[in-house]
Design a protein around this motif. Sequence first.
Motif, PDB file in Angstrom:
ATOM      1  N   LEU A 152       0.828  -1.213   0.000  1.00  0.00           N
ATOM      2  CA  LEU A 152       0.000   0.000   0.000  1.00  0.00           C
ATOM      3  C   LEU A 152       0.863   1.263   0.000  1.00  0.00           C
ATOM      4  O   LEU A 152       0.544   2.254  -0.643  1.00  0.00           O
ATOM      5  CB  LEU A 152      -0.906   0.032   1.235  1.00  0.00           C
ATOM      6  N   MET A 153       1.973   1.199   0.714  1.00  0.00           N
ATOM      7  CA  MET A 153       2.776   2.400   0.922  1.00  0.00           C
ATOM      8  C   MET A 153       3.733   2.686  -0.233  1.00  0.00           C
ATOM      9  O   MET A 153       3.892   3.821  -0.658  1.00  0.00           O
ATOM     10  CB  MET A 153       3.580   2.269   2.227  1.00  0.00           C
ATOM     11  N   TYR A 154       4.414   1.648  -0.726  1.00  0.00           N
ATOM     12  CA  TYR A 154       5.485   1.872  -1.708  1.00  0.00           C
ATOM     13  C   TYR A 154       5.100   1.501  -3.126  1.00  0.00           C
ATOM     14  O   TYR A 154       5.728   1.904  -4.074  1.00  0.00           O
ATOM     15  CB  TYR A 154       6.730   1.079  -1.301  1.00  0.00           C
ATOM     16  N   ASP A 155       4.100   0.668  -3.229  1.00  0.00           N
ATOM     17  CA  ASP A 155       3.748   0.158  -4.545  1.00  0.00           C
ATOM     18  C   ASP A 155       2.493   0.844  -5.081  1.00  0.00           C
ATOM     19  O   ASP A 155       2.002   0.504  -6.136  1.00  0.00           O
ATOM     20  CB  ASP A 155       3.527  -1.361  -4.430  1.00  0.00           C
ATOM     21  N   GLY A 156       1.979   1.776  -4.293  1.00  0.00           N
ATOM     22  CA  GLY A 156       0.753   2.471  -4.690  1.00  0.00           C
ATOM     23  C   GLY A 156      -0.413   1.516  -4.867  1.00  0.00           C
ATOM     24  O   GLY A 156      -1.348   1.783  -5.610  1.00  0.00           O
ATOM     25  N   GLY A 157      -0.321   0.354  -4.199  1.00  0.00           N
ATOM     26  CA  GLY A 157      -1.339  -0.671  -4.387  1.00  0.00           C
ATOM     27  C   GLY A 157      -2.681  -0.304  -3.769  1.00  0.00           C
ATOM     28  O   GLY A 157      -2.751   0.503  -2.834  1.00  0.00           O
ATOM     29  N   GLY A 158      -3.714  -0.900  -4.304  1.00  0.00           N
ATOM     30  CA  GLY A 158      -5.055  -0.683  -3.765  1.00  0.00           C
ATOM     31  C   GLY A 158      -5.530  -1.943  -3.085  1.00  0.00           C
ATOM     32  O   GLY A 158      -4.729  -2.819  -2.728  1.00  0.00           O
ATOM     33  N   VAL A 159      -6.849  -2.039  -2.926  1.00  0.00           N
ATOM     34  CA  VAL A 159      -7.445  -3.165  -2.199  1.00  0.00           C
ATOM     35  C   VAL A 159      -7.063  -4.506  -2.831  1.00  0.00           C
ATOM     36  O   VAL A 159      -6.674  -5.443  -2.140  1.00  0.00           O
ATOM     37  CB  VAL A 159      -8.980  -3.005  -2.148  1.00  0.00           C
ATOM     38  N   ILE A 160      -7.161  -4.572  -4.170  1.00  0.00           N
ATOM     39  CA  ILE A 160      -6.899  -5.840  -4.859  1.00  0.00           C
ATOM     40  C   ILE A 160      -5.475  -6.327  -4.566  1.00  0.00           C
ATOM     41  O   ILE A 160      -5.246  -7.508  -4.324  1.00  0.00           O
ATOM     42  CB  ILE A 160      -7.094  -5.674  -6.396  1.00  0.00           C
ATOM     43  N   SER A 161      -4.533  -5.376  -4.583  1.00  0.00           N
ATOM     44  CA  SER A 161      -3.123  -5.774  -4.435  1.00  0.00           C
ATOM     45  C   SER A 161      -2.814  -6.371  -3.072  1.00  0.00           C
ATOM     46  O   SER A 161      -1.887  -7.155  -2.932  1.00  0.00           O
ATOM     47  CB  SER A 161      -2.217  -4.574  -4.700  1.00  0.00           C
ATOM     48  N   ILE A 162      -3.592  -6.007  -2.041  1.00  0.00           N
ATOM     49  CA  ILE A 162      -3.255  -6.527  -0.707  1.00  0.00           C
ATOM     50  C   ILE A 162      -4.094  -7.752  -0.317  1.00  0.00           C
ATOM     51  O   ILE A 162      -3.892  -8.339   0.738  1.00  0.00           O
ATOM     52  CB  ILE A 162      -3.349  -5.435   0.400  1.00  0.00           C
ATOM     53  N   LEU A 163      -5.022  -8.121  -1.189  1.00  0.00           N
ATOM     54  CA  LEU A 163      -5.892  -9.250  -0.848  1.00  0.00           C
ATOM     55  C   LEU A 163      -5.123 -10.549  -0.561  1.00  0.00           C
ATOM     56  O   LEU A 163      -5.449 -11.247   0.407  1.00  0.00           O
ATOM     57  CB  LEU A 163      -6.942  -9.475  -1.938  1.00  0.00           C
ATOM     58  N   PRO A 164      -4.079 -10.877  -1.359  1.00  0.00           N
ATOM     59  CA  PRO A 164      -3.350 -12.120  -1.035  1.00  0.00           C
ATOM     60  C   PRO A 164      -2.743 -12.083   0.369  1.00  0.00           C
ATOM     61  O   PRO A 164      -2.748 -13.088   1.079  1.00  0.00           O
ATOM     62  CB  PRO A 164      -2.239 -12.169  -2.089  1.00  0.00           C
ATOM     63  N   TYR A 165      -2.227 -10.929   0.768  1.00  0.00           N
ATOM     64  CA  TYR A 165      -1.600 -10.806   2.083  1.00  0.00           C
ATOM     65  C   TYR A 165      -2.657 -10.923   3.190  1.00  0.00           C
ATOM     66  O   TYR A 165      -2.461 -11.603   4.189  1.00  0.00           O
ATOM     67  CB  TYR A 165      -0.848  -9.469   2.204  1.00  0.00           C
ATOM     68  N   ALA A 166      -3.774 -10.227   2.967  1.00  0.00           N
ATOM     69  CA  ALA A 166      -4.874 -10.291   3.946  1.00  0.00           C
ATOM     70  C   ALA A 166      -5.408 -11.718   4.044  1.00  0.00           C
ATOM     71  O   ALA A 166      -5.711 -12.208   5.139  1.00  0.00           O
ATOM     72  CB  ALA A 166      -5.984  -9.339   3.531  1.00  0.00           C
ATOM     73  N   PHE A 167      -5.465 -12.377   2.892  1.00  0.00           N
ATOM     74  CA  PHE A 167      -5.989 -13.750   2.865  1.00  0.00           C
ATOM     75  C   PHE A 167      -5.103 -14.676   3.706  1.00  0.00           C
ATOM     76  O   PHE A 167      -5.607 -15.454   4.517  1.00  0.00           O
ATOM     77  CB  PHE A 167      -6.065 -14.228   1.402  1.00  0.00           C
ATOM     78  N   VAL A 168      -3.790 -14.578   3.515  1.00  0.00           N
ATOM     79  CA  VAL A 168      -2.871 -15.435   4.285  1.00  0.00           C
ATOM     80  C   VAL A 168      -3.011 -15.136   5.785  1.00  0.00           C
ATOM     81  O   VAL A 168      -3.049 -16.054   6.614  1.00  0.00           O
ATOM     82  CB  VAL A 168      -1.406 -15.231   3.819  1.00  0.00           C
ATOM     83  N   LEU A 169      -3.115 -13.856   6.122  1.00  0.00           N
ATOM     84  CA  LEU A 169      -3.264 -13.486   7.540  1.00  0.00           C
ATOM     85  C   LEU A 169      -4.554 -14.070   8.118  1.00  0.00           C
ATOM     86  O   LEU A 169      -4.582 -14.541   9.253  1.00  0.00           O
ATOM     87  CB  LEU A 169      -3.262 -11.961   7.697  1.00  0.00           C
ATOM     88  N   LEU A 170      -5.613 -14.035   7.319  1.00  0.00           N
ATOM     89  CA  LEU A 170      -6.888 -14.575   7.812  1.00  0.00           C
ATOM     90  C   LEU A 170      -6.842 -16.096   7.951  1.00  0.00           C
ATOM     91  O   LEU A 170      -7.444 -16.659   8.862  1.00  0.00           O
ATOM     92  CB  LEU A 170      -8.037 -14.149   6.888  1.00  0.00           C
ATOM     93  N   ILE A 171      -6.108 -16.740   7.043  1.00  0.00           N
ATOM     94  CA  ILE A 171      -5.927 -18.199   7.163  1.00  0.00           C
ATOM     95  C   ILE A 171      -5.188 -18.498   8.468  1.00  0.00           C
ATOM     96  O   ILE A 171      -5.571 -19.388   9.239  1.00  0.00           O
ATOM     97  CB  ILE A 171      -5.112 -18.754   5.957  1.00  0.00           C
ATOM     98  N   MET A 172      -4.112 -17.713   8.705  1.00  0.00           N
ATOM     99  CA  MET A 172      -3.348 -17.908   9.950  1.00  0.00           C
ATOM    100  C   MET A 172      -4.262 -17.691  11.153  1.00  0.00           C
ATOM    101  O   MET A 172      -4.251 -18.474  12.107  1.00  0.00           O
ATOM    102  CB  MET A 172      -2.181 -16.919  10.023  1.00  0.00           C
ATOM    103  N   ALA A 173      -5.056 -16.606  11.097  1.00  0.00           N
ATOM    104  CA  ALA A 173      -5.977 -16.296  12.200  1.00  0.00           C
ATOM    105  C   ALA A 173      -6.921 -17.469  12.452  1.00  0.00           C
ATOM    106  O   ALA A 173      -7.135 -17.878  13.597  1.00  0.00           O
ATOM    107  CB  ALA A 173      -6.766 -15.037  11.883  1.00  0.00           C
TER     108      ALA A 173
END
Lengths: 404, 313
Positions: free
Chosen positions: A367-388
């Motif tokens: 989000l900070m360096y790559d100018g990414g939006g919601v779509i770009s962070i979904l894989p990261y959020a997904f892995v975190l939610l799996i871990m959760a």
Amino acid sequence: MKKIFFIGLKDVKIRARDRASFIMLLAMPLILILVLGMVFQPLWTNKPFTINVAVFNGDKGEFSKILIEDVFGSTELKDMIKIQFLKSEEEIVKEVREGKFAAGIVIKKGFSESIMKGENTKIEVYGDPEQTIKAGVVKNIVESFTLEVLKRRIMMETTLHFLRSENLIQPSEIQKLVPQWLSEIENKDDLVSVSKETEKKNTKNPLAMEYYAVGMGIMYLLFATNSGAETIFEEKRIKTFDRIKVAPVSEREILGGKLFGIFLVAFLQFVIIIIFTSIFYKVNWGNSILGIIIMVLSAVLAFSGLSTLLASLTKSEEQIGGIGPALAMILAFLGGAMWPVFTFPKWMNIASKFTPNRWALDGFFKLMYDGGGVISILPYAFVLLIMASIFFFIGVFRLRLKGV
Amino acid sequence: MNIVEVNGLTKIYGGRKAVDSISFEIKQGEVFGLLGPNGAGKTTTISMLSCLIRPTSGDAFIDEKSIIKEPMEVKKRIGVVPQDIALYPTLSARENLFFWGEMYGMSGKKLRKRVDEVLQIVSLTKRSGDPIYKYSGGMKRRINIAVGLLPSPKLLILDEPTVGVDPQSRRNILDTLKELNENGLTILYTSHYMEEVEFLCNRIGIMDRGKIIALGTKDELRLLVGERDLLKILTINEIPKSLAETIKKKAPEINKVEIFDSSIEILTLNGRKILPKILEVLLESGVNIKSVEVREPNLESVFLHLTGKKLRD
């Protein structure tokens, strides 16, 4: 449901009144971010890290030459970006995937010609997901370049259209003038200014303050969630747990309330850190508010789950108070909160992928360096939610066995 | 009408019977006391009745609801005051009461009104904004009771609610409970303080080693001892244990002689009459007497009579 909310809210109220918790959960991370940011900033700015970029240039035309020689080869970028030419797009994808290059650029055949003719074309940039910051820098440079080219093409087309419609120019003259204009547009001085502009305005180099705002913010999430998990034992010790049990509250509501409390304390802590560092340390957490919210929620859930698991594996406040901080430090180091993971040896880089810190950090950096939006962070959020989910499943199961 | 019916309630921990098949009833509007020394099984009994722990066997009904089959319904009908001060120390009394009220499903105006009422009952309205950790032991105990009163329960269960408080606070708590009972509240009260149970309770169950060894009103229980008196003699120096036999020989009408380090307790008929004989034995043995007390039969002597030991052993 109401009782879950009230139990959680009560835990937040108790934490807020506890001076030691306030210092540990808010003052400490904010001081650490400031200190680490100021101490390490010279290292980050004076010695910019090298970005290895693989390029497949199937074009060989004027525009690809400008990108490679004048933009990436500019005085400002040549020390940072090291280019190596590969023979095919497949090779680029393979090498980037193996982590040999932070990014790979594929310029297809006819790229420059398409631009000249006013046809649609594209440059493909592949990024190594393990080197988010570096890949983000390369992507930003290429995007700025293509944007600049596009702007000039539109200007040229508009001019030609106007001249033709007003009969100020004959079709035969166009053939002579276009190459002349293009030559002017491709004037090297101008294009070097593109690269300068690119570096100054659009390419975002990581700042130590920003890096540690994310790193420490995430590290202290585990401190916050652990302090919440400690309250499970604390309530047993001061016998309020038994008192809740003799009230008409179901076991699910009690456990749900405690977990909600753990989540709420960490969520509020992280939000305060984000707002504080944005205002006072000028940290830019990215432009996508929704993206930030998703990352905050998924990171807080992952760490809440981890603390629940920790509570289920320990027997007392003292145990969790001893193991918790050590675990937080190990995960923070391994996850890249202390120092970027691309400086790690390969085995540590692989190990870091098993920590929630790594995925949370990479998501925020996207989000900070790559100018990414919601779509770009979904894989990261997904892995975190799996871990959760895994942490919560095991943790709750064990806590229920223990009669919590 | 019975509000509590306990039938063969048993709790076994690792092969040891903490509560051994006890049965009793509590009538609506009465104060029922469970009296017994530490470890007698009082807290375990209360924990089962308040649905905190599940009995190994037997059942109990509170307002006709089974503690095993309908624990949630039972919990809605009772207020529990645990032995420990189960409050959040950094929250104020009012905040604590609001939280516990919410746990009983109360909210809004109704909760606010009830919080004010219970604060008034325990006479702590003025200090209700202070955090609990700033309260004295007695004040904490009173808020502990206020939480139990909050849901306007049909049965208030109190487990040794005066442990560790000063005499004045204890008196205040007992007076409050007496007044609540006079206004119709049914109370189940446990204590190892005989005076409290005598003052407060209409009917008493005496517990020892997990069993109810005697049950009845104060007068019914006193009859178990007969007309015996309790002689308590405090001495300056230590009393030889062998004197017990000598005393019994000197006064055969004595039922029981208990010799402690520097005190002696004797259960006997006509205490005042035989007192000179006992003093004679003690003086002859070189024991220096500090004080002499003759007590009419009370719950302490009932317990001594039934178990051969003191309540606070």
